[in-house]
Design an enzyme around this catalytic site. Structure first.
Site, mmCIF file in Angstrom:
data_model
loop_
_atom_site.group_PDB
_atom_site.id
_atom_site.type_symbol
_atom_site.label_atom_id
_atom_site.label_comp_id
_atom_site.label_asym_id
_atom_site.label_seq_id
_atom_site.Cartn_x
_atom_site.Cartn_y
_atom_site.Cartn_z
ATOM 1 C CG ASP A 14 0.134 5.768 4.104
ATOM 2 O OD1 ASP A 14 -0.658 5.538 3.391
ATOM 3 O OD2 ASP A 14 0.679 7.182 4.427
ATOM 4 N NE ARG A 34 5.329 0.236 -1.677
ATOM 5 C CZ ARG A 34 5.173 1.068 -2.652
ATOM 6 N NH1 ARG A 34 5.919 0.907 -3.915
ATOM 7 N NH2 ARG A 34 4.551 2.469 -2.605
HETATM 8 P P1 ITT Z 1 -3.159 1.156 -0.131
HETATM 9 O O1 ITT Z 1 -3.388 2.493 0.851
HETATM 10 O O2 ITT Z 1 -4.416 0.580 -0.542
HETATM 11 O O3 ITT Z 1 -1.996 0.691 0.294
HETATM 12 P P2 ITT Z 1 -2.731 3.419 -1.831
HETATM 13 O O4 ITT Z 1 -2.363 3.418 -3.455
HETATM 14 O O5 ITT Z 1 -3.787 4.148 -1.694
HETATM 15 O O6 ITT Z 1 -2.869 1.814 -1.562
HETATM 16 P P3 ITT Z 1 -0.816 4.985 -0.190
HETATM 17 O O7 ITT Z 1 -2.266 5.663 0.602
HETATM 18 O O8 ITT Z 1 0.115 4.705 0.427
HETATM 19 O O9 ITT Z 1 -1.410 3.769 -1.263
HETATM 20 O O10 ITT Z 1 -0.878 6.232 -1.331
HETATM 21 C C1 ITT Z 1 0.389 6.192 -1.759
HETATM 22 C C2 ITT Z 1 0.353 7.058 -2.891
HETATM 23 O O11 ITT Z 1 1.792 7.690 -3.261
HETATM 24 C C3 ITT Z 1 0.233 6.233 -4.413
HETATM 25 O O12 ITT Z 1 -1.223 5.997 -4.815
HETATM 26 C C4 ITT Z 1 1.059 6.845 -5.293
HETATM 27 O O13 ITT Z 1 0.285 7.948 -5.936
HETATM 28 C C5 ITT Z 1 2.157 7.260 -4.686
HETATM 29 N N1 ITT Z 1 3.551 6.438 -4.541
HETATM 30 C C6 ITT Z 1 3.558 5.619 -3.313
HETATM 31 N N2 ITT Z 1 4.735 4.601 -3.962
HETATM 32 C C7 ITT Z 1 4.856 5.050 -4.907
HETATM 33 C C8 ITT Z 1 5.792 4.203 -6.035
HETATM 34 O O14 ITT Z 1 6.609 3.313 -5.646
HETATM 35 N N3 ITT Z 1 5.819 4.688 -7.340
HETATM 36 C C9 ITT Z 1 5.127 5.877 -7.632
HETATM 37 N N4 ITT Z 1 4.159 6.305 -6.956
HETATM 38 C C10 ITT Z 1 4.059 5.956 -5.672
#
Ligand code: ITT
Length: 193
Positions: free
Chosen positions: A70, A179
């Site tokens: 997350d 990450r």
């Molecule tokens: P899952 O929960 O299914 O893994 P998700 O996209 O909903 O997928 P998250 O709940 O962890 O994932 O939300 C993370 C959000 O934060 C993601 O949708 C992006 O908007 C942002 N984010 C996270 N890591 C990022 C990265 O490496 N580069 C750019 N934005 C990122």
């Protein structure tokens, strides 16, 4: 024997980054590979809680070793927002363009552009849960730049680099990203098992 691990995510970009980070050391199975198609509601108030919600859900149903990430963007001048709401900051889950526009609008008159990306990984390994964290600091650009990556990558410039995450090849982003750092710890842990 190559270890198999389920990555609890519906985000194809995350799968790509993580598969790249682990190389051929592990076989990553996605939720698609399991045939799991439901949304897991992220009701936690922290990255750690939400990461655990994802792994616990899958472990309860399949009893398989699994991990979830997350993550999100924390902007100092916005008191840490969008934070756990990063994926749905503009309302609709996963609408990256709308989320970016929302951030740029909120930051219009703000000169303090400091921000960080944070990841918490929950790993359930042999029935026990472990956590790994990664942070990368940087600044929020005033305009988008680049088209690699996903999410807020086009407006995030990591400290010490003249470009955004969206202007870096995946291998470079993985070396310094939130990450990438959390995954490196997870890989070290698994190699010691
Ligand atoms: P899952 O929960 O299914 O893994 P998700 O996209 O909903 O997928 P998250 O709940 O962890 O994932 O939300 C993370 C959000 O934060 C993601 O949708 C992006 O908007 C942002 N984010 C996270 N890591 C990022 C990265 O490496 N580069 C750019 N934005 C990122």
């Amino acid at each position: 024997m190559i270890k198999e691990l389920v990555f609890v995510t519906n985000n194809a970009h995350k799968v790509e980054e993580v598969a790249h980070a682990v190389g051929n050391r592990f076989k990553i199975l996605s939720l698609k590979d399991l045939g799991f198609e439901k949304e897991i509601e992220e009701t936690g108030t922290t990255f750690k809680e939400n990461a655990s919600i994802k792994t616990q859900r899958i472990y309860q149903q399949y009893n398989l070793d699994c991990f979830a990430d997350d993550s999100g963007l924390e902007i100092a001048a916005l008191n840490g927002d969008p934070g756990v709401f990063s994926a749905r900051y503009a309302g609709e889950h996963g609408n990256h363009q709308a989320n970016i526009e929302c951030v740029l609008e909120q930051m219009e008159d703000i000169t303090d552009r400091k921000a960080q990306f944070k990841t918490v990984i929950s790993l359930i390994w042999k029935g026990r849960e472990h956590w790994f964290e990664g942070v990368v600091t940087g600044t929020i650009r005033t305009e988008i730049s680049g088209n690699s990556g996903f999410g807020y990558d086009p407006i995030f410039q990591p400290d010490g680099y003249p470009v955004t995450f969206a202007e870096m090849p995946l291998s470079e982003k993985n070396k310094i990203s939130h990450r990438g750092k959390a995954m490196a710890q997870l890989i070290t842990f698994l190699q010691q098992q």
